[in-house]
Design a protein around this motif. Structure first.
Motif, mmCIF file in Angstrom:
data_model
loop_
_atom_site.group_PDB
_atom_site.id
_atom_site.type_symbol
_atom_site.label_atom_id
_atom_site.label_comp_id
_atom_site.label_asym_id
_atom_site.label_seq_id
_atom_site.Cartn_x
_atom_site.Cartn_y
_atom_site.Cartn_z
ATOM 1 N N CYS A 370 -12.796 13.429 46.956
ATOM 2 C CA CYS A 370 -11.552 13.755 46.535
ATOM 3 C C CYS A 370 -10.679 14.688 47.856
ATOM 4 C CB CYS A 370 -11.553 14.684 45.116
ATOM 5 S SG CYS A 370 -10.117 14.455 43.967
ATOM 6 N N ASP A 371 -9.729 14.177 48.429
ATOM 7 C CA ASP A 371 -9.064 14.658 49.486
ATOM 8 C C ASP A 371 -8.262 16.024 48.790
ATOM 9 O OD1 ASP A 371 -8.160 15.090 51.909
ATOM 10 O OD2 ASP A 371 -7.770 13.163 52.463
ATOM 11 N N SER A 373 -4.791 17.685 47.995
ATOM 12 C CA SER A 373 -3.558 17.163 47.440
ATOM 13 C C SER A 373 -2.453 17.803 48.317
ATOM 14 C CB SER A 373 -3.101 17.552 45.774
ATOM 15 O OG SER A 373 -4.044 16.770 45.058
ATOM 16 N N ARG A 386 0.687 13.586 47.941
ATOM 17 C CA ARG A 386 -0.422 13.103 47.928
ATOM 18 C C ARG A 386 -1.178 13.573 46.576
ATOM 19 N NH1 ARG A 386 -3.935 13.529 52.977
ATOM 20 N NH2 ARG A 386 -4.535 15.570 52.391
ATOM 21 N N ARG A 387 -1.467 12.921 45.501
ATOM 22 C CA ARG A 387 -1.853 13.415 44.293
ATOM 23 C C ARG A 387 -3.553 13.072 44.369
ATOM 24 N NH1 ARG A 387 -3.469 11.581 38.992
ATOM 25 N NH2 ARG A 387 -2.374 12.835 37.398
ATOM 26 N N SER A 388 -4.492 14.267 44.559
ATOM 27 C CA SER A 388 -5.801 14.013 44.618
ATOM 28 C C SER A 388 -6.578 15.310 43.999
ATOM 29 C CB SER A 388 -6.455 13.775 46.040
ATOM 30 O OG SER A 388 -7.389 13.244 46.275
ATOM 31 N N LYS A 413 -1.592 4.787 51.456
ATOM 32 C CA LYS A 413 -1.690 5.735 50.581
ATOM 33 C C LYS A 413 -2.352 5.098 49.166
ATOM 34 C CE LYS A 413 2.102 8.321 52.427
ATOM 35 N NZ LYS A 413 2.191 7.646 53.635
ATOM 36 N N THR A 415 -4.249 4.250 46.086
ATOM 37 C CA THR A 415 -4.702 4.494 44.793
ATOM 38 C C THR A 415 -5.206 3.584 43.941
ATOM 39 O OG1 THR A 415 -2.717 5.226 43.746
ATOM 40 C CG2 THR A 415 -3.622 6.895 44.921
ATOM 41 N N GLN A 428 -7.888 9.535 42.611
ATOM 42 C CA GLN A 428 -7.723 10.386 43.706
ATOM 43 C C GLN A 428 -7.179 9.394 45.027
ATOM 44 O OE1 GLN A 428 -10.656 9.016 42.783
ATOM 45 N NE2 GLN A 428 -12.298 9.490 44.172
ATOM 46 N N HIS A 429 -6.626 10.040 45.898
ATOM 47 C CA HIS A 429 -6.098 9.423 46.873
ATOM 48 C C HIS A 429 -7.205 8.701 47.840
ATOM 49 C CE1 HIS A 429 -4.025 8.952 51.015
ATOM 50 N NE2 HIS A 429 -4.933 9.406 51.406
ATOM 51 N N ASP A 432 -5.421 4.841 53.895
ATOM 52 C CA ASP A 432 -4.754 3.439 54.171
ATOM 53 C C ASP A 432 -5.785 2.518 54.200
ATOM 54 O OD1 ASP A 432 -2.509 4.847 54.113
ATOM 55 O OD2 ASP A 432 -2.455 5.084 56.267
ATOM 56 N N GLY A 751 1.621 6.108 46.797
ATOM 57 C CA GLY A 751 0.399 6.588 46.152
ATOM 58 C C GLY A 751 0.730 6.705 44.573
#
Length: 764
Positions: A370-371, A373, A386-388, A413, A415, A428-429, A432, A751
């Motif tokens: 999970c990167d 956000s 970025r939603r993570s 991006k 998801t 999570q993100h 690419d 995303g």
């Protein structure tokens, strides 16, 4: 005396909900039990009717901070005479659609313990309680119990077990709870470490001290966090930052920074109240902030070259709190530019040792990468970029029920999402999806969502672009299981995602302004400057940016002068030698491009607003090479922010062909070139361009309203990450009597596409 069975759904596992229920029931003098099942928290409570009524009300009103109570089903049962209340053993059931919280930042109580030399968890990098710590990244299955997490192999010591079993303790049934005696440990590997890792395996404090020493000495360190590895260095050290950029293959893309406090953030950037709230929220995202005018030299220029914003975040885990001091740190994802983030110690040893001078490892496994956000505050509230971590997989409530759907998003991006009934869960993100390694990471994310929420898709939704790895994977995956597929066009998915997150009903419609860089249009051309009318089932173009013949291929997109020259040709503007974009193209290259445009060789028809922004950045001399997505457009927004006033530019032409308005930038471009050649200020011209585009948005929306009567306008697509454009467009639309919707739960960029794909497929 009565007995009632209450089935509570929502985000009610992993948030201290069972201890909350047990304590509440005991205070009310009720008997019975509470337990987790796969899809809910189940309560059976017995006592006076008034006490049972109070219990039902308090479940929603007084729920723990991380909980989000959805439906509560109440059924009367026969009394059994049970006089005491306890937490029962969790059970697996057929309904697996419970929601779990994301990983959340360390709470104040745990931070006090971390800093207290007298506390047994002093300096321990893995402390947590029911109100904080890892959730999504460590959960392997539901119901949420320690045995279903990566903490299962750590047996609690007597002290931790007493806390875990004590209803009065905040670690009562805190599944990831641990201490230095019985929990995970950190160690370092690399230079200056004798006999590593054995010598430091049971001394996390020594490992933290070594990391701090490495960073102070200008070293680059790979750090295993909650959701994957980071690469870190001292953000004030030019050599260290430049080395990290070179080793990672980062180009000019900005690095994120971690600072130790809100005060430290304010020394670097201007921080509004809304931005401070975002920085300090439980999600602890990276927040994109405007640099202070007097902040030059406080961090290396190589952190965010030629940018007037910085991405800042505060420590969100005890491990980070123990590492970050007075000096800002670069904290970027632990991978090369085209790879997924390293997750395991073995991956770090294999992939990160050429980039890092040392490794900080630990033995708590990460199940889901999970990167971090990223958010940007627009008109007083955050817009996800970025939603993570901190947000995924928090559910998005749908305005109507849909069948079980798996949606796979697009290429950039990436998801994925699963949806069923009136909820959708976004992954999570992932990144690419241009390599096999990233595709494998995407497969793991999709499998985790499907397993976690026990969803068997009845349909798989994908983007119809013929070249996307995600689309090929979706068709193959669905075919192997005999599941029907649904192609959802790119910009319709943007439109529908915004409608869904704002709860617009199934039969409703909206004017959707969708501006981005690239999306496969239903006519086989490249779209990206669209104004739609319609809803979930279908949309129609009410207006669009005039089509421009553009050079095709990634190299042409990165070499933005070619885009500028193509736009000049479409507008009938000569390639004058004084124009920056012309000077940036050698003679031979210009001749080849002119031939390609004349013959249509390697040319695509595009209505992309993102490409228009890129072209104007090159035309004004602000960016001639793009080493990362939207670099040129960001340079244009940055320049506009430095303008004292906006130069008024000619409006877009707006001929109507049938019912469709064609927004032609040619008059604006001709005026822009004329003013540039007269020597007008470039920043003022950049600001004027933003005004002209915003005015075109309002004109197109007025046209759509006159045609349909709709007065709700949604702004979606990656171009609307531009705060200046979004603010101007929203203000103009508001003044024209429209209700304006912006993204607040999912990103306006790709995303958020999976949510739109899921609801469109669900309505068909």
């Amino acid at each position: 005396m009565q007995r009632r069975r209450l089935v509570v759904r929502g985000v009610v596992q992993g948030v201290g909900f069972r201890p909350f229920v047990a304590g509440l029931a005991r205070r009310l003098g009720l008997g019975g039990w509470v337990r987790n099942e796969s899809g809910a928290v189940i309560i059976e409570a017995e006592g006076p009717a008034a006490a049972l009524d109070t219990l039902a009300v308090a479940l929603r009103r007084d729920a723990p901070p991380l909980a989000a109570v959805g439906d509560i089903e109440v059924v009367d049962c026969a009394p059994t005479g049970e006089a005491t209340f306890h937490i029962d053993r969790s059970r697996q059931s057929g309904d697996g659609h419970a929601s779990i919280p994301p990983d959340v930042a360390t709470c104040d109580a745990c931070l006090r313990e971390l800093a207290d030399p007298a506390d047994r968890r002093h300096g321990y990098p893995f402390l947590n309680c029911t109100q904080c710590g890892p959730r999504f990244t460590v959960i392997t299955a539901l119901p949420y119990d320690r045995a279903s997490t990566t903490m299962a192999r750590f047996t609690m010591c007597d002290a931790c077990a007493r806390e875990y079993e004590d209803p009065a303790d905040r670690r009562y049934h805190a599944e990831p709870t641990a201490c230095p005696v019985c929990g995970p440990h950190a160690w370092v590997e690399g230079p200056d470490v004798a006999d590593a890792p054995a010598a430091t395996r049971h001394d996390s404090a020594s490992a933290m001290a070594q990391v701090r020493a490495w960073l102070a000495a200008g070293r680059i360190v790979a750090i295993k966090g909650i959701g994957g590895f980071h690469l870190a260095c001292d953000a004030t050290d030019d050599d260290a930052v430049r080395q990290l950029r070179a080793r990672k293959g980062r180009g000019a893309k900005p690095f994120a920074l971690m600072v130790d406090s809100l005060d430290a953030a304010r020394r670097l950037c201007v921080v509004s109240d809304a931005e401070a709230l975002a920085l300090q929220s439980r999600a602890r995202p990276i927040v994109l902030l405007r640099r202070r005018a007097d902040g030059a030299g406080l961090v290396s220029d190589a952190v965010a070259p030629a940018q007037d914003t910085l991405g800042l975040m505060l420590p969100y885990s005890p491990l980070h709190r123990l590492i970050v001091g007075d000096t800002p740190l670069v904290l970027t994802s632990g991978n090369r530019a085209d790879e997924p983030i390293a997750r395991t110690n073995e991956e770090a040893r294999e992939r990160l040792t050429t980039m890092a001078d040392g490794l900080l490892l630990h033995d708590r496994d990460i199940h889901a990468v999970c990167d971090d956000s990223v958010v940007r505050v627009v008109l007083g509230a955050p817009v996800p970029v970025r939603r993570s971590r901190g947000y995924a997989p928090y559910p998005i409530a749908l305005p109507f029920a849909v069948p079980a759907v798996l949606a796979v998003g697009a290429e950039l991006k990436a998801t994925c999402a699963v949806a069923q009934d009136r909820e959708a869960w976004l992954s999570q993100h992932v990144g690419d999806m241009e390599t096999v390694e990233t595709l494998h990471a995407f497969e793991r994310a999709a499998a985790h969502l499907l397993d976690l929420f026990a969803i068997t898709p009845a349909r798989v939704a994908f983007d119809p672009h013929p070249g996307y790895l995600s689309s090929r994977w979706a068709r193959q995956w669905a075919a192997s299981r005999g599941i029907p597929t649904e192609a959802v066009h790119h910009h319709h998915a943007h439109h529908a995602a915004l409608m869904a997150e704002h709860g617009l009903p199934r039969a409703s419609g909206m004017i959707g302004v969708v501006f981005d860089g690239t999306g496969y249009g239903p006519d086989g051309t490249v779209w990206g400057g669209e104004v739609f009318v319609g809803g979930y089932t279908s949309v129609e173009r009410a207006a669009h940016l005039a089509t421009t013949p553009l050079p095709a291929g990634d190299a042409d997109v990165r070499h933005v002068p070619r885009l500028a020259l193509a736009h000049l040709t479409a507008a009938g503007i000569p390639w004058g030698d004084t124009l920056p974009c012309v000077r940036a193209c050698p003679d031979a290259e210009r001749q080849v491009l002119a031939q390609r445009l004349a013959r249509g060789l390697g040319i695509v028809a595009s209505s992309s607003m993102g490409r228009l922004f890129d072209a104007c950045a090159a035309l004004l001399g602000l960016a001639q090479v793009a080493t990362f997505e939207a670099q040129a457009a960001i340079a244009l927004e940055t320049a506009a922010g430095h303008a004292a006033t906006a130069s008024p530019l000619a409006a877009f032409a707006a001929p109507v062909e049938g019912d469709v308005m064609r927004c032609d930038p040619a008059p604006m471009l001709r005026d822009l070139v004329a003013r540039l050649q007269r020597g007008e200020d470039v920043a003022s011209l950049a600001a004027g361009l933003h005004v002209a585009v915003a005015d075109a948005v309002v004109a197109a929306a007025r046209h759509a309203r006159a045609r349909t009567g709709l007065d709700v306008v949604g702004l979606s697509g990656g171009v609307f990450q531009n705060v200046r454009l979004t603010t101007l467009a929203a203000s103009g639309l508001d003044a024209a009597g429209f209700r304006v919707l912006l993204h607040r739960q999912v990103p306006p960029n790709d995303g958020g596409l999976a949510l739109g794909q899921a609801v469109v497929a669900g309505t068909r």
